[in-house]
Design an enzyme around this catalytic site. Sequence first.
Site, mmCIF file in Angstrom:
data_model
loop_
_atom_site.group_PDB
_atom_site.id
_atom_site.type_symbol
_atom_site.label_atom_id
_atom_site.label_comp_id
_atom_site.label_asym_id
_atom_site.label_seq_id
_atom_site.Cartn_x
_atom_site.Cartn_y
_atom_site.Cartn_z
ATOM 1 N N GLU A 33 48.884 9.386 -2.942
ATOM 2 C CA GLU A 33 47.923 8.606 -3.737
ATOM 3 C C GLU A 33 47.714 7.227 -3.136
ATOM 4 O OE1 GLU A 33 45.689 10.134 -5.583
ATOM 5 O OE2 GLU A 33 47.277 10.901 -6.891
ATOM 6 N N HIS A 34 46.456 6.853 -3.013
ATOM 7 C CA HIS A 34 46.013 5.575 -2.440
ATOM 8 C C HIS A 34 46.356 5.467 -0.952
ATOM 9 C CE1 HIS A 34 44.413 3.626 -6.055
ATOM 10 N NE2 HIS A 34 45.318 4.346 -6.691
ATOM 11 N N GLY A 125 34.887 10.504 -15.748
ATOM 12 C CA GLY A 125 35.762 9.328 -15.749
ATOM 13 C C GLY A 125 37.224 9.648 -15.991
ATOM 14 N N LEU A 128 39.189 13.071 -12.104
ATOM 15 C CA LEU A 128 39.208 14.388 -11.456
ATOM 16 C C LEU A 128 38.005 14.544 -10.527
ATOM 17 C CD1 LEU A 128 40.290 16.559 -14.540
ATOM 18 C CD2 LEU A 128 41.749 15.634 -12.728
ATOM 19 N N SER A 130 34.681 13.701 -10.783
ATOM 20 C CA SER A 130 33.367 14.202 -11.193
ATOM 21 C C SER A 130 32.283 13.576 -10.309
ATOM 22 C CB SER A 130 33.104 13.915 -12.668
ATOM 23 O OG SER A 130 33.261 12.548 -12.937
ATOM 24 N N SER A 131 32.477 12.318 -9.880
ATOM 25 C CA SER A 131 31.417 11.696 -9.075
ATOM 26 C C SER A 131 31.349 12.303 -7.672
ATOM 27 C CB SER A 131 31.568 10.177 -9.014
ATOM 28 O OG SER A 131 32.877 9.823 -8.693
ATOM 29 N N GLU A 163 29.508 6.013 -1.875
ATOM 30 C CA GLU A 163 30.415 5.303 -2.806
ATOM 31 C C GLU A 163 30.608 3.857 -2.346
ATOM 32 O OE1 GLU A 163 32.176 6.133 -5.589
ATOM 33 O OE2 GLU A 163 31.852 8.293 -5.685
ATOM 34 N N ASP A 175 38.360 12.474 -2.036
ATOM 35 C CA ASP A 175 37.701 13.241 -3.099
ATOM 36 C C ASP A 175 36.550 14.078 -2.547
ATOM 37 O OD1 ASP A 175 39.452 11.758 -4.540
ATOM 38 O OD2 ASP A 175 37.961 10.480 -5.495
#
Length: 390
Positions: A33-34, A125, A128, A130-131, A163, A175
């Site tokens: 993560e990150h 939001g 997960l 969605s964008s 993004e 993502d």
Amino acid sequence: MIDKLTTIHQKLFGTAQELRNFFAPGRINLIGEHTDYNGGHVFPCALNNGTYAVVSTRLDQNIHLYSTNFSQDNTIVFSLSEVPIKATSKSWINYPKGMCKIFLDNDYNIPYGLNIVIGGDIPNGAGLSSSASIEMLMAIILNNMYNLNVPPVSMVKWGQQVENNFIGVSCGIMDQFASMMSRKDQALLLNCTTLHYQYAPLELKDYVIIIGNTNKQRTLAGSKYNERVYECQTALQQLQQNIPIENLAQLDEAKYFQYEHLITNPIHRLRAKHIVTENARTLEAANLLKNYDLIGFGQLMNQSHISLRDNYAVTGHELDSLVNAAWQTAGCIGSRMTGAGFGGCTVSLVKQANAQEFIDKVGASYLEATGLRADFYIAGSSDGAREISQ
Ligand code: GLA
């Protein structure tokens, strides 16, 4: 879902149209993560929840979009001849609009407009992706409707650029990569510097992955996220004055401890420590999964959460409460936040036989700790963005 979207499409645009259907998944990240915007490794897999679209062609230059996911602002029309295509303030439409712009900016010909009805089954939001799923959905629609043959990894990179430059979130590439490149029943180990990737079978034996949605609104997520990006960049620049590295993930733990004193701000030091240790955990976790060592994998998930809480400060009361409850519940061998954090979802590795009991108990403890009701889903995996027949 496709049936529902088809009915809406026919109501809005008539029945004479030839319709084509598309799907792009959301994702969970198992660990890593990150790390993506720090050149490290990530280990996501695509969900069988995502965004669907039913599409037909138009004779003019307009893109007509209708989304079933929003009660307001659900119909948008824009023209492909608008020069330059500009972002609309704070609207979901910027994702498809940005994707059209980037195809045009890369000199791909979009000769006529489209009617698109979109609907998804990923909570918006919730962390997960969605964008990213809307971006990759739009990419695959444009690619297939106009026979453009764009390499999938280019569309992934364009999604990230949308993004970064159109939406204003300095996100990494995980993502979009997961939404486009995933395979069903596989997790994807991606090196975010080289973009080399490999699939690892998601053989969970008698375990399942349970997604827990904190239902905490992630209002500050964008700005806090960009703050972490900045903190990591600052730490990197200070290290670079003395050691030749291109990103934080190039450091192993020994090197990090040797040079951490170069980072003057103690908070930035902690951020860098998270990146270095998380990258190592991700590589180890992928290996453990290959060797079916789920217990070891679960322990690394727990350590990842602790580091995201203590070093990276992206968890918060809600995610911590949900993870704490999971750690104390029978049958759970690992639990952590997934995605950007600051709210959103957790992922837990839970013995299938204990799944319902886990959902009941963790839900009750979480309600008591936060006053919020969590939602739970058993994660199913999926192939990446694609055209579908029904
Ligand atoms: C968000 C971003 C990704 C990644 C994760 C954290 O999902 O879009 O690029 O940085 O947060 O791992």
